[in-house]
Design a protein around this motif. Structure first.
Motif, short mmCIF file in Angstrom:
data_model
loop_
_atom_site.label_atom_id
_atom_site.label_comp_id
_atom_site.label_asym_id
_atom_site.label_seq_id
_atom_site.Cartn_x
_atom_site.Cartn_y
_atom_site.Cartn_z
N ARG A 71 0.67 -1.34 -0.15
CA ARG A 71 0.00 0.14 -0.01
C ARG A 71 0.85 1.45 0.09
O ARG A 71 0.50 2.24 -0.62
N ASP A 75 0.39 3.98 -2.83
CA ASP A 75 -0.10 5.55 -2.35
C ASP A 75 1.09 6.48 -2.78
O ASP A 75 0.75 7.55 -3.28
N TYR A 81 -4.45 0.43 -4.60
CA TYR A 81 -3.91 -0.87 -4.00
C TYR A 81 -4.09 -2.16 -4.77
O TYR A 81 -3.06 -2.87 -5.08
N TYR A 85 -1.11 -4.62 -5.74
CA TYR A 85 -1.26 -6.09 -5.30
C TYR A 85 -1.14 -6.86 -6.39
O TYR A 85 -0.39 -8.13 -6.07
#
Length: 225
Positions: A71, A75, A81, A85
């Motif tokens: 994350r 960010d 996210y 991921y």
């Protein structure tokens, strides 16, 4: 199939809301890291394309990539996210959980499979007393099964902790490798010679290798009759 392999436990699904592993105060980039990030972002028309670079930086920083580290990368690039991921979970080189000091990535893709990749994988499992995806109790070794590492001509083979390749594996060669790693000695960068180049370059096209290994005809898996 060995008795050890038959008793392999069922792999559990990951936690939907895992406990945070890295404290909030450590989930920040240093000034030096910020400079590196800006350099990487500048290489791409879309800064979000630097996600692989940032995930690698985070893994170097934290040793692995728990959700909060992924994350942080997302960010930093102002991206979803889920996209970050997806990248982190696609590549086995990104570690989503803590690993041992030495990660042994054994290739079992088709060529290595036919030449004994699974023989080597199962030998490592039984010798270390762990199954693929697990880590020894002393935290020294993690064994992983991976897809093609692009070295079919020297099968069976493995990669050590996202670093050097070990070619033309045999059980004796595995034993020697484990002993060296226990002593803290990583294998050297080895170039496998090419028969068509032996007359002109001694078989070696690289100038940055630490050692060379003569090409040999790969063996056949014990399971192939």
């Amino acid at each position: 199939m060995s008795h050890f392999d038959i008793e392999r436990p069922i792999v559990k699904l990951p936690e939907q809301q895992p406990e945070q592993q890295i404290p909030d105060e450590e989930l920040v980039w240093t000034d030096e890291e910020q400079e590196r990030i800006e350099e990487r972002k500048a290489k791409y028309p879309d800064p979000k394309s630097a996600i692989m670079d940032l995930l690698w930086m985070a893994q170097e920083k934290y040793d692995y990539l728990p959700p909060e580290a992924i994350r942080l990368c997302a960010d930093t690039l102002d991206m979803d996210y889920a996209r970050a991921y997806g990248v982190a979970t696609f590549y086995t080189q990104y570690y989503k959980e803590e690993k041992g000091k030495f990660v042994l990535d054994v290739c079992t893709c088709f060529s290595c499979q036919m030449m004994g990749g699974y023989d080597i994988l199962h030998y490592l499992e039984e010798k270390l007393g762990i199954h693929k995806g697990e880590t020894t109790d002393d935290g020294l070794f993690t064994v992983e099964e991976v897809e093609c590492l692009g070295c079919c001509g020297s099968a069976p083979m493995m990669q050590v902790t996202n670093g050097p390749y070990v070619h033309n594996l045999t059980k004796d060669k595995v034993d020697a490798l484990l002993d060296d790693l226990k002593d803290g000695n990583m294998p050297p960068f080895v170039s496998v010679t090419l028969p068509q180049d032996e007359d002109e370059m001694g078989g070696n096209r690289r100038s940055d290798v630490e050692a060379t290994e003569t090409y040999q005809t790969p063996p056949r898996s014990e399971a192939v009759k």
